[in-house]
Design an enzyme around this catalytic site. Structure first.
Site, PDB file in Angstrom:
ATOM      1  N   HIS A   1      19.927 -48.852   0.378  1.00 52.94           N
ATOM      2  CA  HIS A   1      18.875 -49.291   1.299  1.00 52.94           C
ATOM      3  C   HIS A   1      17.897 -48.119   1.395  1.00 52.94           C
ATOM      4  O   HIS A   1      18.320 -46.958   1.339  1.00 52.94           O
ATOM      5  CB  HIS A   1      19.377 -49.518   2.721  1.00 52.94           C
ATOM      6  CG  HIS A   1      20.459 -50.535   2.896  1.00 52.94           C
ATOM      7  ND1 HIS A   1      21.783 -50.246   2.720  1.00 52.94           N
ATOM      8  CD2 HIS A   1      20.400 -51.835   3.281  1.00 52.94           C
ATOM      9  CE1 HIS A   1      22.496 -51.324   2.984  1.00 52.94           C
ATOM     10  NE2 HIS A   1      21.687 -52.310   3.325  1.00 52.94           N
TER      11      HIS A   1
ATOM     12  N   ASP B   1      19.067 -45.441   3.692  1.00 49.51           N
ATOM     13  CA  ASP B   1      20.236 -44.627   3.299  1.00 49.51           C
ATOM     14  C   ASP B   1      19.770 -43.360   2.600  1.00 49.51           C
ATOM     15  O   ASP B   1      20.337 -42.296   2.780  1.00 49.51           O
ATOM     16  CB  ASP B   1      21.128 -45.336   2.269  1.00 49.51           C
ATOM     17  CG  ASP B   1      21.548 -46.709   2.667  1.00 49.51           C
ATOM     18  OD1 ASP B   1      21.676 -46.948   3.874  1.00 49.51           O
ATOM     19  OD2 ASP B   1      21.757 -47.545   1.754  1.00 49.51           O
TER      20      ASP B   1
HETATM   21  C1  XUL Z   1      26.322 -56.121   5.252  1.00 49.89           C
HETATM   22  C2  XUL Z   1      26.167 -55.912   3.790  1.00 49.89           C
HETATM   23  C3  XUL Z   1      24.996 -55.089   3.389  1.00 49.89           C
HETATM   24  C4  XUL Z   1      24.319 -55.578   2.152  1.00 49.89           C
HETATM   25  C5  XUL Z   1      23.061 -54.844   1.811  1.00 49.89           C
HETATM   26  O1  XUL Z   1      27.457 -56.812   5.601  1.00 49.89           O
HETATM   27  O2  XUL Z   1      26.977 -56.367   3.009  1.00 49.89           O
HETATM   28  O3  XUL Z   1      25.384 -53.784   3.245  1.00 49.89           O
HETATM   29  O4  XUL Z   1      25.174 -55.506   1.040  1.00 49.89           O
HETATM   30  O5  XUL Z   1      22.135 -54.898   2.824  1.00 49.89           O
END
Ligand code: XUL
Ligand code: CO
Length: 437
Positions: free
Chosen positions: A100, A103
């Site tokens: 993300h 992150d």
């Molecule tokens: C949340 C989840 C996230 C997604 C990416 O449950 O799985 O981490 O993979 O946003």
């Protein structure tokens, strides 16, 4: 600088090895059905759990020991973390990673500063990608942690939050493209609601669709050729997440004319939260041409929340790889370990044990699935079970030749439907267990 000084490059040593820092099944260049394990599995490390996870839970703060962290969310720390991440992944021998935006880089005082910081960290990520050959499987935007997203992002009641989210996704898409990302993921985050007492459900769904259309338009405009993936999840953080499961998400995409632009990133723990098996979710996505990638983890069958544990169950990984092989591969997707070590596993070495175990469970599952396909003991039974559709009245129904009148005439002449054969579930479970070795 070595952040994991005691860890060598992890090597394949074969099934009899007892070395905890070696692969027993993942042998990247070994061919399965004529393709290397590396290309079948396309493993990815996730930045959020592995490099940002602290082990915190609602009952106490994190207690993970990460000697390289200085306790800050500074840009310098973000840059240093890039080195940690790439040393970790290089030693593991994974070909991909995922992030993300938040992150990899902290927020600045305003959006413009935030974007500049992201560019600074992305530059370093790019250098490390070039140095190691590790690639970006997918990028995504964190539209759920900051308090501005308290009511959701594109489904917020506040139009400014929709605009902020659009700006953030625009930037995350640009950075994903710049780093050669092969996909871009939309997990709903806080796109959902808790009570209809304060929610205009129709308006929120319309806004979600509008947001997705804008993202597709911008993707095309900048020439980003990666796959757009929606990651369904039924609950958590909201009670009613809008992308509940694959069937619900497909209905949403079709309803708003978006289904040709997206595939699904299917996650095991999300499947089980929706009271499905992972096998069901994968098969549903696959038969609809929508299985794009996998978030590889597992839940705890005794708990009702998203525990994001590392996958170790061969029954599960064999089923997953069976679907993947049956559809001819995972395409531009991969197996991303959206999984975290337990709070009690707080040492850096636990990160290696976790990933090695997950990779071996998938490599082993891949071999099991290939053996299951080779004998066709299971698929042959399924084919035979539906044999009445291959000729005669069954074929006439499937082709559209037979209508209600013909079917009535056929049944009036025949008098009764032929007795059904046993489903043989127990036999088939025994057959599947024969391959689990
Ligand atoms: C949340 C989840 C996230 C997604 C990416 O449950 O799985 O981490 O993979 O946003
Ligand atoms: Co996920």
């Amino acid at each position: 600088m070595a952040f994991f000084p005691d860890v060598p490059k992890i090597q394949y040593e074969g099934p009899d090895s007892t070395n905890p820092l070696a692969y027993r099944h993942y042998n990247p260049d070994e061919l399965v059905e004529g393709k290397s394990m590396k290309d079948h599995l396309r493993f990815a490390v996730c930045y959020w759990h592995t490099f940002r996870g602290t082990g915190g839970d609602p009952f106490g703060p994190g207690c993970a020991v990460r000697p390289w962290e200085d306790g800050s969310d500074s840009v310098d720390m973000a840059l240093k973390r890039v080195e940690v991440a790439f040393e970790f992944m290089e030693k593991l021998g994974v070909p991909y990673y995922c992030w993300h935006d938040r992150d990899i880089a902290p927020e600045g005082a305003n959006l413009s500063e935030t974007n500049k910081i992201l560019d600074t960290v992305a530059k370093k990520l790019k250098e490390q990608q070039q140095r190691t050959g590790i690639k970006l499987l997918w990028g995504t935007a964190n539209l759920f942690s900051n308090k501005r997203f308290v009511h959701g992002a594109s489904t917020s009641c506040n139009a400014d939050v929709f605009a902020y989210s659009a700006a953030q996704v625009k930037k995350a898409l640009e950075v994903t493209k710049e780093l050669g990302g092969e996909n871009y993921v939309f997990w709903g985050g806080r796109e959902g609601y808790v009570t209809l007492l304060n929610t205009d459900l129709k308006r929120e769904l319309d806004h979600l669709a509008k947001f997705m259309h804008m993202a597709v338009e911008y993707k095309k405009k900048i020439g980003f050729t990666g796959t757009f993936l929606i990651e369904p999840k039924p609950h958590e953080p909201t009670a009613h997440q809008y992308d509940f499961d694959c069937a619900n998400s497909l209905a949403f995409l079709r309803g708003y004319g978006l289904d040709k632009e997206f595939k699904f990133n299917v996650e095991t723990n999300h499947a089980t939260l929706a009271k499905h098996t992972m096998w069901h979710e994968l098969q549903y996505a696959s038969v609809n041409g929508m299985l794009g990638s996998i978030d590889a983890n597992r839940g705890d069958l005794l708990l009702g929340w998203d525990t994001d544990q590392f996958p170790t169950d061969l029954y599960l990984t064999a089923q997953i790889m069976y679907v993947v092989l049956n559809q001819g591969g995972i395409g531009s997707g991969g197996m991303n370990f959206d999984a975290k070590v337990r709070r009690e596993s707080f040492e850096p070495i636990d990160l290696y044990h976790a990933h090695i175990g997950g990779m071996d469970a998938f490599a082993h599952g891949l071999k099991i699935a290939a053996a299951m396909r080779k004998d066709a003991a299971l698929s042959g039974f399924v084919k035979q079970r539906y044999a009445s559709w291959d000729t005669g009245i069954g074929a006439d129904i499937e082709s559209g030749k037979a209508k209600f009148e013909e079917l009535e005439a056929y049944m009036l002449a025949k008098g009764e439907a032929a007795p059904n054969a046993s489903g043989r579930q127990e036999l088939l479970e025994n057959v599947m267990n024969r391959y689990l070795k």
